[in-house]
Design an enzyme around this catalytic site. Sequence first.
Site, mmCIF file in Angstrom:
data_model
loop_
_atom_site.group_PDB
_atom_site.id
_atom_site.type_symbol
_atom_site.label_atom_id
_atom_site.label_comp_id
_atom_site.label_asym_id
_atom_site.label_seq_id
_atom_site.Cartn_x
_atom_site.Cartn_y
_atom_site.Cartn_z
ATOM 1 C CG ASP A 210 -1.889 1.276 1.381
ATOM 2 O OD1 ASP A 210 -2.696 1.201 0.295
ATOM 3 O OD2 ASP A 210 -1.819 1.762 2.470
ATOM 4 C CD GLU A 252 -2.328 2.389 -3.457
ATOM 5 O OE1 GLU A 252 -3.145 3.055 -3.723
ATOM 6 O OE2 GLU A 252 -1.592 2.599 -2.420
HETATM 7 C C1 NOJ Z 1 -4.430 3.360 -0.677
HETATM 8 C C2 NOJ Z 1 -5.678 2.532 -0.236
HETATM 9 O O1 NOJ Z 1 -6.116 1.811 -1.468
HETATM 10 C C3 NOJ Z 1 -6.676 3.436 0.300
HETATM 11 O O2 NOJ Z 1 -7.788 2.663 0.507
HETATM 12 C C4 NOJ Z 1 -5.997 3.852 1.593
HETATM 13 O O3 NOJ Z 1 -7.252 4.682 2.246
HETATM 14 C C5 NOJ Z 1 -4.885 4.546 1.313
HETATM 15 N N1 NOJ Z 1 -3.853 3.818 0.471
HETATM 16 C C6 NOJ Z 1 -4.005 4.665 2.656
HETATM 17 O O4 NOJ Z 1 -3.770 3.574 3.118
#
Ligand code: NOJ
Length: 561
Positions: A210, A252
């Site tokens: 993430d 991500e």
């Molecule tokens: C990306 C995630 O997909 C999202 O849902 C989240 O709020 C943020 N990162 C922070 O962790």
Amino acid sequence: MTAKSRNERRGPLWHKDAVIYHLHVRSFSDANGDGIGDFAGLTQKLDYIESLGVNTIWLLPFYPSPGRDGGYDVTDYTNVSPEYGSVRDFEVFVTAAHQRNIRIIVELVINHTSDEHPWFQSARRARADSKERDYYVWSDTDEKFAGTRIIFIDSETSNWSWDPVAGAYYWHRFYAHQPDLNFRNPIVVEELLKIMRFWLDKGVDGFRLDAVPHLIEREKTKSENLPETHALLKHLRRTLEETHPEVILLAEANLWPKEAREYFGEGDECHMAFHFPLMPRIFSAVAKASSKPIKTIMRQTLPIPDDCQWAIFLRNHDELTLEMVSEAERNFLWEKYAADKRARLNLGIRRRLSPLMDQDRRRIELLHMLLLSLPGSPVLYYGDEIGMGDNIELGDRDGVRTPMQWADEKNAGFSNAPPSALALPVIANAQFGYAAINVKDQEDDAHSLLNWVRQVLALRASHTAFARGQMRFVKTDNDSVIAFVRADGDDRILCVANLSNTAQATQIGLSKFNGFTPVELTGGAAFPIIEHKAYAMTFQPYAYFWLKLDKNRSAGDLDAE
Ligand code: NOJ
Ligand code: CA
């Protein structure tokens, strides 16, 4: 099971063939009747997931959490939130998934913790020069790293928040309740490796990393994609591979293709990365009836190392992000797809696929065909396979995270709890509610969206060109028609689609395939042989074809009348 035998079972580079189903345990199926989805419920639904034809599940965070950001605010990384069951329930789920040859990717919320995490609670109370304090990023002023943008612009005004207990500011790229970990501290890196090994030992196959561009910050930079961050990722991979050679890392990184590509390194960093800029351009292409947006971004996408793979998607659990488009384009997409301003969130649109496509089956199919044809492992968001809607009344991104609609039964067949106890309300309106849209009805209907998705996934799986093949755009004389060939050895598929809402004709430059016969994949019909430089095709609105370019098959001569 040894790492070696596990690898043999999975086959090499499985991530390149992955078709990923992305879901929230909380919203999928509730087995114990408390109104909250759980691992026991999810395990019971594995037959359904397998029946879709996907081979990988990506789970949203299921760790103990105050739940102020859908679980991306973790308080205990080596546990399962009691709402969802136990670590044992998780292991049972993983084993049952593996028995079906389904792999599991879990979230590693690596950039930040919850402010309720014991690490943060100790850090704020500890001395300023202590080991504990150093788990996070602190400052006496809120002016450090001033070149760093704010991500959640609808809710945050600074990346720093004052902590009265510590008497200092702490750094956070997301919500103020999500303090960023300090990855310049080797102890934090060791903690992270421990967490990763814990879940690998429980059988997980990979991690979605993430918010990975934000791991390390530095003065006078944007504090994104720093060389330090790439070095850290390479270190994680190298170290983990010593004990778990089969691990997959999925980045991500919401970035332009050139910067996102850096997360693959030289094949020594992440195995996969999301292709964020492609996604809004698929929506632009259909809104403008033009192939240009897709062609342009794909031309900007450089080749990636052999063992790597993009992950591509239409929708997910977040807003449909418009960060990777120009301001003019963002305004166009907002006007087109989020005329109701309540649908706008941060730099995006908090809506599901079917409402975005006005519940138009032709466009929903077209977008799926593009998703399944373009290079990368496709990620399908739970519920989109039946055309579920969203609930714009719910806060933040909860409107696209409502319970799965299994049947026209109490709580959509998601839970036996009283409706008021549900984690999120089921969608109940006439157009998108569970009486109109549910798995059970669609299973019984041979022509349902669900059964169509199953058919195209099965077709895709029987042609290696989609997962492994090269991609080449093919010239057309009509910008509304997109045409490209995916080819893996002799497996060559012409993917061609009309992006407009009117009938179209085009000539396609297929001279390279002179003498080949295009054979339509779903029904096996042979199309006219490719004989001339320009191959003529006609399309109904939003129509598409997958055509196998067959060297040895002839369409036959016409009989005399
Ligand atoms: C990306 C995630 O997909 C999202 O849902 C989240 O709020 C943020 N990162 C922070 O962790
Ligand atoms: Ca439950």
